[in-house]
Design an enzyme around this catalytic site. Structure first.
Site, PDB file in Angstrom:
ATOM      1  NE  ARG A  91     -75.598 -89.708  37.131  1.00  0.00           N
ATOM      2  CZ  ARG A  91     -75.513 -88.530  37.763  1.00  0.00           C
ATOM      3  NH1 ARG A  91     -75.354 -87.430  37.076  1.00  0.00           N
ATOM      4  NH2 ARG A  91     -75.609 -88.468  39.060  1.00  0.00           N
ATOM      5  CG  HIS A 132     -84.674 -76.173  28.825  1.00  0.00           C
ATOM      6  ND1 HIS A 132     -84.658 -77.480  29.297  1.00  0.00           N
ATOM      7  CD2 HIS A 132     -85.896 -75.684  29.114  1.00  0.00           C
ATOM      8  CE1 HIS A 132     -85.828 -77.748  29.855  1.00  0.00           C
ATOM      9  NE2 HIS A 132     -86.599 -76.679  29.764  1.00  0.00           N
ATOM     10  CG  ASN A 190     -80.488 -77.902  18.958  1.00  0.00           C
ATOM     11  OD1 ASN A 190     -80.630 -76.714  18.682  1.00  0.00           O
ATOM     12  ND2 ASN A 190     -81.455 -78.635  19.504  1.00  0.00           N
ATOM     13  CB  ALA A 209     -86.985 -70.704  18.194  1.00  0.00           C
ATOM     14  CD  GLU A 210     -84.683 -76.573  21.001  1.00  0.00           C
ATOM     15  OE1 GLU A 210     -83.633 -77.233  21.104  1.00  0.00           O
ATOM     16  OE2 GLU A 210     -85.795 -77.083  21.170  1.00  0.00           O
ATOM     17  N   GLY A 233     -73.969 -79.329  39.508  1.00  0.00           N
ATOM     18  CA  GLY A 233     -75.044 -79.436  40.493  1.00  0.00           C
ATOM     19  C   GLY A 233     -76.290 -78.628  40.170  1.00  0.00           C
ATOM     20  CG  ASP A 240     -83.067 -77.433  32.545  1.00  0.00           C
ATOM     21  OD1 ASP A 240     -82.159 -77.654  31.730  1.00  0.00           O
ATOM     22  OD2 ASP A 240     -84.043 -78.206  32.687  1.00  0.00           O
ATOM     23  CG  LEU A 261     -73.377 -83.127  32.536  1.00  0.00           C
ATOM     24  CD1 LEU A 261     -73.080 -81.741  32.010  1.00  0.00           C
ATOM     25  CD2 LEU A 261     -72.545 -84.179  31.802  1.00  0.00           C
TER      26      LEU A 261
END
Ligand code: GAR
Length: 196
Positions: free
Chosen positions: A65, A110, A15, A178-179, A147, A150, A93
Site C-alpha cells: 500500500r 461519500h 462518478n 445525487a452523487e 490520517g 470521511d 491513503l
C-alpha cells in the site's frame, strides 16, 4: 481557467464518468489529466480509455500500500493536477501518498450525509442506512486530509429521502444520481475564476 484534475478510482467509475460527461458538455471547466486506479481490469479504466484520458494502475495490497500510493502521489504530482478527486477510491491513503502529493488539495465523495454513516464503503453504507431505519440519506463531497477517514470540511451535500420500501440497492441507485450532481458541483468550486 481550466482546472487540471486527477481522479482516483477503484471499480465501476460512474462518478468518473459524470465528470467526463460534464467536461465534454462544457458544464465543468476542467481537464482530467490522470485517472489513477487501485485495481487492474476495472470498468473505470475502460471509461478513461474511451475518453482518451491517461491512466495508471497502482495496485494496492496490504504489503504494497505505502509504495503503491507513494507512486500514485508522485504520478499525480507529475501530471500537473491542481485537485485530486477520490471518486470511489476504496483504500485508506498512506502517509507516503500525502508526502508525495505535497500541497495539492484532495476531495472525496461519500454516499451518505456525513458525519452520519462515515467509515464505511459503497453498498455497506446503504445497508447500514436501511438497517438503521433512517428516513433520509444522501451524498457528501468533502475535503480529505492525511490520517482522516470521511472527515474534512463539507463542500456539497445532497439529501435523498429513504422510503420504508427501500432496499440497499434501490437506495444506492438514487443516492448515486445525487452523487454525480454533487461531485460536478464540488469540483466546480475549485475552478479558478477567469481573469477579467
Ligand atoms: C460511490 O457510491 C462512492 O460514493 C463510494 O463508492 C462508490 C463508487 O462508485 N465511495 C465510498 O463509499 C467512499 N467511502 P463509482 O465507482 O461508480 O463512482
Amino acid at each position: 481557467m481550466t482546472l487540471p484534475i486527477a481522479v482516483c478510482v477503484s471499480g465501476r467509475g460512474s462518478n468518473l464518468q459524470a465528470l467526463i460527461d460534464a467536461i465534454e458538455q462544457r458544464r465543468l471547466d476542467a481537464r482530467i489529466v490522470l485517472v489513477a486506479c487501485s485495481r487492474a481490469g476495472v470498468p473505470a479504466l475502460d471509461r478513461a480509455a474511451r475518453a482518451g484520458i491517461p491512466s495508471g494502475v497502482f495496485p494496492v495490497t496490504k504489503a504494497t500500500r505505502s509504495e503503491a500510493q507513494a507512486a500514485m502521489g508522485q504520478a499525480i504530482k507529475g501530471s500537473g493536477a491542481r485537485l485530486v478527486v477520490l471518486a470511489g477510491y476504496d483504500r485508506i491513503l498512506a502517509d507516503a501518498f500525502w508526502d508525495a502529493l505535497g500541497e495539492v488539495p484532495v476531495i472525496n465523495i461519500h454516499p451518505s450525509l456525513l458525519p452520519a454513516f462515515g467509515g464505511l464503503n459503497g453498498m455497506k453504507v446503504h445497508q447500514a442506512v436501511v438497517a438503521a431505519g433512517a428516513t433520509e440519506s444522501g451524498a457528501t463531497v468533502h475535503r480529505a486530509y492525511r490520517g482522516k477517514l470521511d472527515e474534512g470540511e463539507i463542500l456539497v451535500q445532497r439529501r435523498v429521502p429513504v422510503s420504508p420500501r427501500d432496499t440497499p440497492e434501490t437506495l444506492a441507485d438514487r443516492v448515486l444520481a445525487a452523487e454525480h450532481d454533487a461531485l460536478v458541483q464540488a469540483v466546480g468550486l475549485f475552478v479558478p475564476a477567469a481573469a477579467s
